[in-house]
Write a protein that holds these residues in place. Structure first.
Motif, mmCIF file in Angstrom:
data_model
loop_
_atom_site.group_PDB
_atom_site.id
_atom_site.type_symbol
_atom_site.label_atom_id
_atom_site.label_comp_id
_atom_site.label_asym_id
_atom_site.label_seq_id
_atom_site.Cartn_x
_atom_site.Cartn_y
_atom_site.Cartn_z
ATOM 1 N N GLU A 399 0.834 -1.205 0.000
ATOM 2 C CA GLU A 399 0.000 0.000 0.000
ATOM 3 C C GLU A 399 0.869 1.257 0.000
ATOM 4 O O GLU A 399 0.567 2.245 -0.685
ATOM 5 N N ALA A 400 1.974 1.230 0.766
ATOM 6 C CA ALA A 400 2.869 2.381 0.824
ATOM 7 C C ALA A 400 3.552 2.618 -0.530
ATOM 8 O O ALA A 400 3.738 3.765 -0.944
ATOM 9 N N GLU A 401 3.910 1.552 -1.217
ATOM 10 C CA GLU A 401 4.529 1.710 -2.538
ATOM 11 C C GLU A 401 3.553 2.360 -3.513
ATOM 12 O O GLU A 401 3.935 3.227 -4.310
ATOM 13 N N ARG A 402 2.304 1.958 -3.445
ATOM 14 C CA ARG A 402 1.285 2.574 -4.310
ATOM 15 C C ARG A 402 1.071 4.044 -3.917
ATOM 16 O O ARG A 402 0.876 4.898 -4.789
ATOM 17 N N HIS A 403 1.125 4.328 -2.621
ATOM 18 C CA HIS A 403 0.864 5.683 -2.134
ATOM 19 C C HIS A 403 2.040 6.612 -2.420
ATOM 20 O O HIS A 403 1.884 7.662 -3.058
ATOM 21 N N PHE A 404 3.246 6.232 -1.975
ATOM 22 C CA PHE A 404 4.406 7.096 -2.136
ATOM 23 C C PHE A 404 4.913 7.113 -3.579
ATOM 24 O O PHE A 404 5.402 8.131 -4.050
ATOM 25 N N GLY A 405 4.788 5.967 -4.273
ATOM 26 C CA GLY A 405 5.311 5.897 -5.629
ATOM 27 C C GLY A 405 4.401 6.503 -6.669
ATOM 28 O O GLY A 405 4.858 7.194 -7.587
ATOM 29 N N GLU A 406 3.090 6.263 -6.543
ATOM 30 C CA GLU A 406 2.143 6.706 -7.560
ATOM 31 C C GLU A 406 1.281 7.876 -7.098
ATOM 32 O O GLU A 406 0.529 8.436 -7.886
ATOM 33 N N GLY A 407 1.352 8.214 -5.810
ATOM 34 C CA GLY A 407 0.597 9.361 -5.306
ATOM 35 C C GLY A 407 -0.873 9.099 -5.093
ATOM 36 O O GLY A 407 -1.647 10.048 -4.905
ATOM 37 N N GLU A 408 -1.319 7.824 -5.098
ATOM 38 C CA GLU A 408 -2.729 7.523 -4.901
ATOM 39 C C GLU A 408 -3.103 7.711 -3.428
ATOM 40 O O GLU A 408 -2.335 7.382 -2.527
ATOM 41 N N GLU A 409 -4.283 8.223 -3.200
ATOM 42 C CA GLU A 409 -4.745 8.504 -1.841
ATOM 43 C C GLU A 409 -5.059 7.214 -1.092
ATOM 44 O O GLU A 409 -5.537 6.238 -1.671
ATOM 45 N N ILE A 410 -4.768 7.207 0.204
ATOM 46 C CA ILE A 410 -5.111 6.077 1.076
ATOM 47 C C ILE A 410 -6.331 6.479 1.889
ATOM 48 O O ILE A 410 -6.371 7.556 2.478
ATOM 49 N N ARG A 411 -7.309 5.614 1.930
ATOM 50 C CA ARG A 411 -8.523 5.896 2.693
ATOM 51 C C ARG A 411 -9.042 4.586 3.293
ATOM 52 O O ARG A 411 -9.291 3.618 2.570
ATOM 53 N N GLY A 412 -9.195 4.555 4.620
ATOM 54 C CA GLY A 412 -9.778 3.407 5.290
ATOM 55 C C GLY A 412 -8.852 2.204 5.390
ATOM 56 O O GLY A 412 -9.333 1.093 5.615
ATOM 57 N N PHE A 413 -7.533 2.389 5.245
ATOM 58 C CA PHE A 413 -6.596 1.273 5.356
ATOM 59 C C PHE A 413 -6.295 1.009 6.831
ATOM 60 O O PHE A 413 -6.040 1.938 7.595
ATOM 61 N N GLU A 414 -6.316 -0.258 7.247
ATOM 62 C CA GLU A 414 -6.111 -0.622 8.645
ATOM 63 C C GLU A 414 -4.908 -1.544 8.786
ATOM 64 O O GLU A 414 -4.711 -2.458 7.979
ATOM 65 N N ASN A 415 -4.103 -1.273 9.817
ATOM 66 C CA ASN A 415 -3.005 -2.159 10.177
ATOM 67 C C ASN A 415 -2.708 -1.987 11.662
ATOM 68 O O ASN A 415 -3.312 -1.147 12.333
#
Length: 640
Positions: A399-415
């Protein structure tokens, strides 16, 4: 390095859709993305009141308009040449007229810019725009070659003939050299576009400067310089149209438009617009006053230049002081916005954090100490991945690679994140990257209690499902043999028959029925007791479960009788299978607690379901054959 987030970055996080009522979060999070989390602190945007709106102006919209304007001007001038109306050739009678080839270049350049400005510039639009702009550049270059080589290519009078001796015209019908240079500059800029934005700005700026020079020559009635005195001069309508085309071509830069950040509501844009007006208006005003004074005989050229310098410097100083005051006001507003932002950051009950592009903590609020136990400064510079639960590491990294690499927003992710005391807490994340993808602004909420409630509810649901499954099995299974009971068999047979009727295959599979009956079972119960009889039934039920396929329907029919429906088996197959079971059961020594091993036999009747697909008829026939086997001495199988 400490990263200072902007107010608008936190305003985006404040609309993450969290619900303050923990009970309402147990089922689902609120779906309304406009729900604002508390505390509701107003965050004014620096440089402008929060309620005000200002359209962000760019030059992108001017590309089609500027190209269309060039098309209209070229059309009007050609119409003027066709009708021989000087007002259409120039702006009004007595002025230098635009030459026919110049009008043709405006038609080609205008159409090309319009084509290149279309939303989808791929394919035919892009090719057509490139060809049209290239054609205009070719015509302009051919005209310039005539000036350089003193050779007449015969293109000046090709469309319309212009008499010799016209105003500002050396060669009849020939485009001015400065006009040709401007067309070449603009054509190159239009062809390279976004591949070289700085080159586009330089070329368009040069064309604008040449066009403006000719406009000012007309305004101030200046004479052409010596090196241009022997050449055709640029017409006023030509200069104005070239300026429009230059702005239109700058608009083709799209996202690389340098004026985009200078025309919006930011303080930089406001200062730019004020300075632009002053920088253009002040020199024009002072130059006009100087020339007017010289013409009236009030002073000579040297004194006029001195007055113009003093006036220009004075106006410049006034503008600088005014802009300095505006800058101080903007700085005060910015500092106020930062103060409000910091108040929101520290007072928020949620976990606010700024990550760098590698996932390291750059800034956290006090809720991290209150909820996660980390004192102030303990997390700064530390990798957020070090606090992850091992089971959540892989999916969080993805998820972090998608967020930091592609700039896609994270919403409702749980860990799960490690608390300072070593335990793990469930966090729900919403994160958004900055425009330059350098930092991420994130907000998290501790949802551990909700997860525990969800886990308990899920466990209860699983227990209920298991209990329901057990109850259902008990309702349809014979508890002694583990086979289906008579009730299930009676309900299943109609379903099977309906499926057979729906099967429209040319050759439907055969279906057979076997009825088993344990021989002398009543005598076994009478001599050895019902517990021994139950042991015999269990053994026979086990044998049937092992011998039949999963798609066969096998049930305890009642007492010591058993039934099996075999899909895909003929009556001969059923007799063979039943005979194998009979022989195996006869050879079986049952240890039922008697003085010695108990041996029991079984009889069976077999029948095949007819073309009417009626199982009842087959069961009746199988029961007749079973009775025949009983009368014939038992321990045998009879069927067709």
């Amino acid at each position: 390095m400490t990263v200072v987030p902007r107010a608008e970055d936190y305003r985006g996080l404040a609309t993450c859709g969290f619900d303050r009522d923990p009970d309402r979060n147990t089922a689902t999070r609120k779906r309304d993305p406009t729900t604002v989390i508390a505390p509701a602190i107003p965050l004014p945007q620096p440089g402008r009141p929060a309620a005000a709106t200002f359209p962000v102006l760019t030059l992108a919209g001017w590309s089609s308009r500027g190209g269309t304007a060039a098309l209209v001007v070229g059309t009007i001038v050609l119409l003027g040449w066709w009708l021989d109306v000087d007002t259409l050739k120039g702006l009004w009678p007595g002025l230098l007229t635009m030459k026919p080839n110049t009008a043709v270049c405006f038609l080609l350049m205008g159409a090309g810019v319009v084509a290149l400005a279309r939303p989808a510039i791929a394919g035919r639009h892009r090719v057509a725009g490139t060809v049209l702009v290239g054609a205009a550049a070719g015509l302009a270059a051919a005209t310039l070659s005539q000036y350089l080589t003193s050779r007449d290519l015969g293109i000046d009078q090709l469309l319309f003939r212009e008499p010799a001796g016209q105003i500002g015209t050396v060669v009849a019908g020939r485009m001015a050299p400065m006009t040709g240079v401007c067309f070449v500059l603009l054509a190159v800029a239009a062809l390279v576009r976004t591949r070289a934005p700085r080159l586009v700005l330089f070329l368009c700026g040069a064309a604008l400067a040449l066009a403006a020079l000719n406009v000012f020559d007309f305004v101030f009635d200046a004479r052409a310089p010596t090196f241009l005195a022997g050449s055709t001069q640029m017409a006023l309508n030509t200069a104005l149209t070239i300026g429009v085309l230059a702005i239109a071509i700058i608009g083709l830069l799209g996202a690389a438009d340098p004026f985009k950040s200078l025309t919006g509501p930011s303080s930089t844009g406001i200062l730019f617009r004020r300075l632009l007006v002053i920088s253009i208006a002040a020199p024009i005003l002072m130059a006009g006053l100087r020339l007017q004074g010289q013409r009236l005989g009030w002073y000579d050229t040297s004194y006029g230049i001195s007055l113009m310098l003093v006036g220009t410097i004075g106006l410049g100083l006034v503008a600088i002081l005014k802009l300095a005051g505006s800058a101080r006001a903007e700085e005060t507003k910015r500092q106020g916005a930062e103060l409000e932002r910091d108040r929101f950051f520290e007072l928020s009950l949620d976990l606010l954090v700024v990550f760098d592009a590698d996932g390291r903590f750059q800034k956290v609020n006090r809720s991290w100490e209150r909820l996660m136990g980390y004192p102030d400064g303990a997390l700064i510079g530390r990798s957020s991945f070090d606090l992850l639960h091992p089971d959540d590491r892989e999916r969080t990294m993805a998820e972090a690679e998608r967020h930091f690499g592609e700039g896609e927003e994270i919403r409702g992710f749980e860990n799960r994140y490690r608390h300072a005391d070593g335990t793990y807490r469930w966090l729900e994340w919403m994160s958004r990257m900055s425009p330059d993808l350098s930092v991420a602004y994130a907000v998290a909420r501790d949802v551990s209690e909700r997860r525990r409630r969800d886990d308990r509810r899920h466990h209860r649901e699983q227990v209920l499902v298991a209990q329901n499954t057990t109850l259902t099995e008990h309702a349809i299974r014979d508890p002694l043999t583990g086979l289906h009971n008579r009730r299930y068999f009676d309900e299943a047979v109609p379903r099977l028959e309906r499926s057979w009727r729906r099967d429209r295959a040319a050759e439907p599979p055969p279906v057979s029925v076997i009825l088993f009956d344990l021989d002398h079972f009543g005598k076994i119960n009478k001599q050895h007791g019902h517990q021994v009889g139950d042991a015999v039934l269990r053994e026979f039920g086990r044998m049937l479960r092992e011998r039949f396929r999963g798609n066969d329907l096998v049930a305890r029919y009642g007492g010591e009788e058993f039934v099996a429906i075999l899909v895909g088996s003929t009556s001969a197959d059923a007799v063979r299978i039943a005979e194998g079971i009979r022989a195996e059961f006869e050879a079986l020594a049952i240890d039922a607690g008697t003085d010695g091993p108990l041996r029991v036999t079984v009889s069976a009747g077999c029948a095949q379901v007819g073309d009417d697909r009626s199982t009842t008829a087959a069961l009746t026939l199988a029961d007749l054959w079973l009775s025949q086997a009983k009368r014939a001495g038992r321990n045998q199988v009879i069927g067709l």
